[in-house]
Write an enzyme that holds these catalytic residues in place. Sequence first.
Site, PDB file in Angstrom:
ATOM      1  N   SER A  79       0.847  -1.192   0.000  1.00  0.00           N
ATOM      2  CA  SER A  79       0.000   0.000   0.000  1.00  0.00           C
ATOM      3  C   SER A  79       0.882   1.241   0.000  1.00  0.00           C
ATOM      4  O   SER A  79       1.983   1.229   0.570  1.00  0.00           O
ATOM      5  CB  SER A  79      -0.902   0.015   1.242  1.00  0.00           C
ATOM      6  OG  SER A  79      -1.583   1.249   1.359  1.00  0.00           O
ATOM      7  N   TYR A 107      -1.082  -0.351  10.321  1.00  0.00           N
ATOM      8  CA  TYR A 107      -1.314  -0.811   8.955  1.00  0.00           C
ATOM      9  C   TYR A 107      -0.134  -0.430   8.062  1.00  0.00           C
ATOM     10  O   TYR A 107       0.385  -1.258   7.301  1.00  0.00           O
ATOM     11  CB  TYR A 107      -2.609  -0.212   8.409  1.00  0.00           C
ATOM     12  CG  TYR A 107      -2.944  -0.647   7.004  1.00  0.00           C
ATOM     13  CD1 TYR A 107      -3.541  -1.883   6.765  1.00  0.00           C
ATOM     14  CD2 TYR A 107      -2.656   0.173   5.913  1.00  0.00           C
ATOM     15  CE1 TYR A 107      -3.847  -2.290   5.478  1.00  0.00           C
ATOM     16  CE2 TYR A 107      -2.956  -0.229   4.618  1.00  0.00           C
ATOM     17  CZ  TYR A 107      -3.554  -1.465   4.412  1.00  0.00           C
ATOM     18  OH  TYR A 107      -3.844  -1.871   3.118  1.00  0.00           O
ATOM     19  N   SER A 164       2.914  -2.581   8.840  1.00  0.00           N
ATOM     20  CA  SER A 164       2.790  -3.950   8.339  1.00  0.00           C
ATOM     21  C   SER A 164       3.045  -4.015   6.835  1.00  0.00           C
ATOM     22  O   SER A 164       3.659  -4.966   6.334  1.00  0.00           O
ATOM     23  CB  SER A 164       1.406  -4.511   8.677  1.00  0.00           C
ATOM     24  OG  SER A 164       0.381  -3.868   7.935  1.00  0.00           O
ATOM     25  N   LYS A 165       2.601  -3.003   6.113  1.00  0.00           N
ATOM     26  CA  LYS A 165       2.809  -2.979   4.665  1.00  0.00           C
ATOM     27  C   LYS A 165       4.244  -2.589   4.315  1.00  0.00           C
ATOM     28  O   LYS A 165       4.813  -3.072   3.324  1.00  0.00           O
ATOM     29  CB  LYS A 165       1.820  -2.011   4.017  1.00  0.00           C
ATOM     30  CG  LYS A 165       0.381  -2.498   4.047  1.00  0.00           C
ATOM     31  CD  LYS A 165       0.212  -3.782   3.251  1.00  0.00           C
ATOM     32  CE  LYS A 165      -1.239  -4.188   3.088  1.00  0.00           C
ATOM     33  NZ  LYS A 165      -1.400  -5.413   2.268  1.00  0.00           N
ATOM     34  N   ILE A 184      -8.123   2.695  -3.367  1.00  0.00           N
ATOM     35  CA  ILE A 184      -8.866   1.773  -4.206  1.00  0.00           C
ATOM     36  C   ILE A 184     -10.280   1.606  -3.652  1.00  0.00           C
ATOM     37  O   ILE A 184     -10.482   1.548  -2.432  1.00  0.00           O
ATOM     38  CB  ILE A 184      -8.170   0.393  -4.272  1.00  0.00           C
ATOM     39  CG1 ILE A 184      -6.682   0.564  -4.594  1.00  0.00           C
ATOM     40  CG2 ILE A 184      -8.858  -0.512  -5.287  1.00  0.00           C
ATOM     41  CD1 ILE A 184      -6.387   1.239  -5.921  1.00  0.00           C
TER      42      ILE A 184
END
Length: 245
Positions: free
Chosen positions: A130, A143, A146-147, A176
């Site tokens: 991401s 988040y 983690s990406k 998205i």
Amino acid sequence: GASSGIGRETVRAFAEQGAVVIAVARREELLRSLIEEVFELSPRSEYLVGDLGERAFAERAISQAVERHGRLDVLVNNAALPKHTRVDRVSPEEAQRVFEVNTLACVWTTLAALPHMRRAASGCVVNVTSVAGEIVPPRECLYGASKAALAAFTEGLWSDLAGSGVHAALVVPGAIDTEIWEKLDEPHAFRGRKVPARRVADAIVKSVVKRRHRVTVPRSAAVALARFLRLFMPGVLRFGMRRMD
């Protein structure tokens, strides 16, 4: 992560290319309907229900694919769990779960798949990260981390797999239009345009066919500017993030 969004569109995209696809996710009803949709395009495609955040299942998904079909050509790691909340409101258990699904599941499946691919001297691992892993918005600390870890893992594969015949691709989506926006713990401040999930699915297929190392979807001036500010004017970027929150 095949039950909805990017994963669901990716199954369709590969089926349209004639691939035999094993769709993996937790929601069986959605998986069943997906495989029924692509049956005419790929009658041997199937689904497997389980939680990729559990190492035993993640490894079993790979072994079952090889046992049933004799080989594994492409692994797409797309499953992800959102965690849109301020970091001081996150429990250690929630943090662990985010990394298990978003990062470790992808590591587990990749480690299980590589021996089969290396023996065949071919294959491709596609890891979906991401833009939030590079430019971390407010309330996306876990988040984004983690990406970012998954992106670093993928970049390390580029060196470690050189000359093996196995390719690793990094697909980096921006905003998205998927159901992930409906699963956020706290309201988000994003007001821009969201592109269809099929755009990412097509980029995933292209990264396999053309052996692309890194693809960002969509390629936008806003993302390019944020990447520039992060490298050369980080104070301006931090100010903008505070304003966005």
